[in-house]
Scaffold this motif. Structure first.
Motif, PDB file in Angstrom:
ATOM      1  N   UNK A 299      25.257  37.767  -1.165  1.00 57.03           N
ATOM      2  CA  UNK A 299      26.799  36.792   0.536  1.00 57.03           C
ATOM      3  C   UNK A 299      26.596  35.278   1.329  1.00 57.03           C
ATOM      4  N   UNK A 300      25.165  34.919  -0.084  1.00 59.94           N
ATOM      5  CA  UNK A 300      25.085  33.248  -0.263  1.00 59.94           C
ATOM      6  C   UNK A 300      25.805  32.751  -1.568  1.00 59.94           C
ATOM      7  N   UNK A 301      25.961  33.724  -2.786  1.00 61.09           N
ATOM      8  CA  UNK A 301      26.185  33.074  -3.687  1.00 61.09           C
ATOM      9  C   UNK A 301      27.586  31.830  -3.680  1.00 61.09           C
ATOM     10  N   UNK A 302      28.696  32.702  -3.126  1.00 64.61           N
ATOM     11  CA  UNK A 302      30.287  31.502  -3.218  1.00 64.61           C
ATOM     12  C   UNK A 302      29.780  29.873  -2.010  1.00 64.61           C
ATOM     13  N   UNK A 303      28.648  30.340  -1.154  1.00 64.22           N
ATOM     14  CA  UNK A 303      28.066  29.114  -0.858  1.00 64.22           C
ATOM     15  C   UNK A 303      26.961  28.266  -1.532  1.00 64.22           C
ATOM     16  N   UNK A 304      26.413  28.558  -2.615  1.00 63.92           N
ATOM     17  CA  UNK A 304      25.562  27.550  -3.566  1.00 63.92           C
ATOM     18  C   UNK A 304      26.524  27.597  -4.761  1.00 63.92           C
ATOM     19  N   UNK A 305      27.601  28.181  -4.976  1.00 59.72           N
ATOM     20  CA  UNK A 305      28.616  27.429  -6.556  1.00 59.72           C
ATOM     21  C   UNK A 305      29.075  26.272  -6.037  1.00 59.72           C
ATOM     22  N   UNK A 306      29.581  26.138  -4.409  1.00 61.89           N
ATOM     23  CA  UNK A 306      29.414  25.156  -3.809  1.00 61.89           C
ATOM     24  C   UNK A 306      28.926  23.753  -3.762  1.00 61.89           C
ATOM     25  N   UNK A 307      28.187  24.218  -3.090  1.00 59.96           N
ATOM     26  CA  UNK A 307      26.915  23.610  -2.992  1.00 59.96           C
ATOM     27  C   UNK A 307      25.956  22.959  -4.487  1.00 59.96           C
ATOM     28  N   UNK A 308      26.323  23.525  -5.631  1.00 57.66           N
ATOM     29  CA  UNK A 308      26.222  23.067  -6.619  1.00 57.66           C
ATOM     30  C   UNK A 308      26.949  22.411  -7.494  1.00 57.66           C
ATOM     31  N   UNK A 309      28.597  22.151  -6.649  1.00 57.34           N
ATOM     32  CA  UNK A 309      29.899  20.984  -7.497  1.00 57.34           C
ATOM     33  C   UNK A 309      29.619  20.455  -6.696  1.00 57.34           C
ATOM     34  N   UNK A 310      28.975  19.923  -5.395  1.00 54.68           N
ATOM     35  CA  UNK A 310      28.190  18.930  -4.568  1.00 54.68           C
ATOM     36  C   UNK A 310      27.375  17.629  -5.417  1.00 54.68           C
ATOM     37  N   UNK A 311      26.387  18.989  -5.364  1.00 55.94           N
ATOM     38  CA  UNK A 311      25.497  18.154  -6.417  1.00 55.94           C
ATOM     39  C   UNK A 311      25.207  17.244  -7.194  1.00 55.94           C
ATOM     40  N   UNK A 312      26.307  17.754  -7.879  1.00 54.54           N
ATOM     41  CA  UNK A 312      26.873  17.233  -9.556  1.00 54.54           C
ATOM     42  C   UNK A 312      27.261  15.767  -8.961  1.00 54.54           C
ATOM     43  N   UNK A 313      27.825  15.555  -8.378  1.00 53.15           N
ATOM     44  CA  UNK A 313      28.371  14.076  -7.390  1.00 53.15           C
ATOM     45  C   UNK A 313      27.531  13.408  -7.820  1.00 53.15           C
ATOM     46  N   UNK A 314      25.987  13.382  -7.574  1.00 55.12           N
ATOM     47  CA  UNK A 314      25.406  12.846  -6.620  1.00 55.12           C
ATOM     48  C   UNK A 314      24.879  11.535  -7.646  1.00 55.12           C
ATOM     49  N   UNK A 315      24.745  10.528  -7.213  1.00 57.39           N
ATOM     50  CA  UNK A 315      24.480   9.604  -7.957  1.00 57.39           C
ATOM     51  C   UNK A 315      23.456   8.960  -8.228  1.00 57.39           C
ATOM     52  N   UNK A 316      22.318  10.046  -7.958  1.00 63.77           N
ATOM     53  CA  UNK A 316      20.362   9.530  -8.023  1.00 63.77           C
ATOM     54  C   UNK A 316      20.349  10.386  -9.257  1.00 63.77           C
ATOM     55  N   UNK A 317      21.122  11.865  -9.686  1.00 64.61           N
ATOM     56  CA  UNK A 317      20.550  13.196 -10.093  1.00 64.61           C
ATOM     57  C   UNK A 317      20.089  11.849 -12.288  1.00 64.61           C
ATOM     58  N   UNK A 318      18.967  12.856 -12.489  1.00 66.46           N
ATOM     59  CA  UNK A 318      18.100  12.824 -13.533  1.00 66.46           C
ATOM     60  C   UNK A 318      19.181  13.424 -15.130  1.00 66.46           C
ATOM     61  N   UNK A 319      18.525  12.116 -16.095  1.00 63.55           N
ATOM     62  CA  UNK A 319      19.373  13.231 -16.662  1.00 63.55           C
ATOM     63  C   UNK A 319      18.129  13.612 -18.008  1.00 63.55           C
ATOM     64  N   UNK A 320      16.588  13.307 -18.076  1.00 58.76           N
ATOM     65  CA  UNK A 320      15.978  14.401 -18.960  1.00 58.76           C
ATOM     66  C   UNK A 320      14.970  14.279 -17.888  1.00 58.76           C
ATOM     67  N   UNK A 321      14.420  14.878 -16.659  1.00 53.26           N
ATOM     68  CA  UNK A 321      13.970  15.235 -15.552  1.00 53.26           C
ATOM     69  C   UNK A 321      14.684  16.433 -14.368  1.00 53.26           C
ATOM     70  N   UNK A 322      13.482  17.928 -14.775  1.00 45.62           N
ATOM     71  CA  UNK A 322      14.476  19.105 -14.111  1.00 45.62           C
ATOM     72  C   UNK A 322      14.480  18.716 -13.166  1.00 45.62           C
TER      73      UNK A 322
END
Length: 489
Positions: free
Chosen positions: A24-47
């Motif tokens: 039941x959480x799968x759809x929400x997690x997909x929305x959340x993942x799309x939102x996170x990708x807009x963050x200006x702080x994300x790294x490129x070569x760190x997991x």
């Protein structure tokens, strides 16, 4: 019913602490993942976590010709909640495939989370050991469990879980983070613990089949063990045993143990028969703000390696509002230098910093937010510093040759980071007049290595734009800068 918080047209749900992920959480997690990708702080070569909070690296292995990196993860929110295991895999430490959730705490014996542990290969299968967190009104009941992954990637929890249930006499309920290794034909398990007198301890178990375990006792360690030991690792580097432990409760010193919790290494020999570690040298692994819960493992061609949690304790970070928190350090290769453990960037990842440009100047301006800066610091004057950032928004790397100290200062950042735990980290130098310095900036993630990892600082700094940094040396510095080229994941 879950409380809904509205922000930037994204509906953030609020969850109970011990909520595990269901269909039941799968759809929400997909929305959340799309939102996170807009963050200006994300790294490129760190997991980093695609949603929520990431902490301890778990089950690290080179298995089936691929690196398998598991990690503690609360996917639903960016704070410490119900711990799952996430999973990344890679053939080269550069290009990563996100395998999502590896372990969901959906069994009664792990009702409060799948906590940390390591992995070991046996008969073509990868055994994933972990602590099954189990709380009662009277306190924790320590339980250790195992899941088994085949070469197709299917993971199944053992029907014999928990494989260790309860605490040995004299121990509290705080026992966790199994680390399993093989020696002289037998399997052994190290467990971090706290005894009934509030003293950290390292426990030893043995097994012949990785399922049935027999308690052997406490390993004697020649260090201050604080009030709790966590995340033990044992690995052989150049013929010597290296024991790495994360310690809670160490008293702060001017040049050591300045974080809320600390990670220590010991070089020497583990005498299993007598349950004693004979130390030849020991020190703190990293001197930065954000390094804890490291795990050692053998990589491709049996190279000794290590990865750590890029975080420490309970922290509030600017990325929280973007619904993600923390990450993992770069993978390191381990070596010994005059009995000192060194850790430096794995060669596969290092090779991705291409198009090197030389400089000879007092100031340079970088061309992107993912770079590797390499230069020497020589003793021209008693105190020397390098500023990274902008006029009123920078962090500083300092060398005090008079006192033989090296430090990182985050006092001048426009966005404060975890200030309640201090703004400066300092370590004792190497009693030298010349240092090789390697600085890796990955947007908000920074790792500094002195003399290829004899000393290091891992920390977060949120003063990065998508364009550049100004690096001000204050002297005619000579060095190279290279930019990360690969697309990681």
């Amino acid at each position: 019913m879950n409380k809904i918080i509205y922000k930037n047209k994204m509906e953030f749900q609020k969850f109970e602490t011990y909520t595990y992920v269901e269909d039941k959480h799968v759809s929400y997690l997909k929305q959340l993942e799309d939102f996170v990708q807009k963050s200006s702080f994300l790294p490129h070569y760190h997991l980093y976590p695609k949603t929520g909070l990431m902490n301890d690296p778990n089950g690290l292995a080179y298995f089936n010709k691929q690196y398998q990196f598991f990690y503690q993860w609360f996917p639903l929110e960016p704070h410490h909640g119900m711990k799952h295991w996430g999973h990344y895999k890679s053939s080269d430490l550069v290009h990563w495939e996100d395998k999502k959730i590896a372990l969901i705490p959906d069994e009664e014996y792990e009702k409060n989370g799948c906590y940390s542990g390591n992995s070991i290969e046996k008969d073509g299968l990868l055994y994933l050991f972990y602590t099954a967190n189990y709380k009662t009104p009277q306190g924790k009941i320590p339980k250790q469990a195992v899941a088994i992954m085949d070469k197709v990637g299917v993971i199944q929890k053992s029907k014999k879980n928990p494989i260790i249930d309860g605490a040995p006499e004299g121990m509290s309920g705080e026992i966790r983070d199994p680390f399993v290794f093989k020696r002289d034909g037998s399997y052994y398990m190290l467990l971090g613990a706290k005894d009934e007198h509030e003293v950290g301890q390292l426990l030893l178990y043995t097994s012949q089949d990785l399922i049935d375990w027999v308690y052997q006792g406490i390993i004697s360690l020649p260090i201050d063990k604080g009030y709790m030991l966590e995340c033990p690792s044992l690995i052989q580097v150049e013929g010597k045993d290296v024991l790495i432990v994360s310690v809670m409760g160490l008293e702060k010193e001017e040049t050591r143990y300045q974080n809320q919790f600390s990670t220590i290494y010991l070089v020497g020999k583990l005498d299993i028969s007598n349950k004693v570690f004979y130390e030849e040298y020991s020190d703190e692994v990293d001197s930065g703000f954000d390094f804890y819960a490291s795990q050692a493992f053998y990589g491709k061609n049996n190279v000794p390696m290590m990865v750590a949690w890029f975080g420490c304790g309970q922290q509030e970070l600017p990325s929280d509002k973007d619904m993600w928190k923390h990450g993992l350090t770069m993978p390191y290769e381990l070596k010994l230098k005059q009995n000192r453990l060194t850790h430096f960037v794995a060669s596969e990842l290092l090779e991705q910093f291409k198009k090197k440009q030389s400089f000879h100047n007092e100031k340079i301006t970088t061309k992107s937010n993912t770079y590797h800066l390499s230069f020497e610091v020589c003793n021209h004057k008693d105190e020397m510093s390098i500023k990274f950032g902008y006029l009123k928004d920078y962090w500083e790397l300092k060398f005090d040759f008079n006192r033989d100290h090296i430090s990182v200062d985050r006092s001048n950042l426009d966005i404060p980071v975890d200030v309640q735990n201090g703004k400066i980290r300092k370590t004792k130098g190497l009693n030298k007049n010349r240092y090789q310095v390697d600085v890796f900036v990955d947007n908000s993630f920074v790792e500094i290595f002195i003399n290829e990892g004899e000393k290091s600082f891992a920390f977060r700094a949120f003063n990065m734009t998508t364009q550049h940094h100004d690096v001000i040396f204050g002297w005619e510095a000579i060095g190279e800068i290279a930019y990360y080229q690969a697309v990681g994941f």
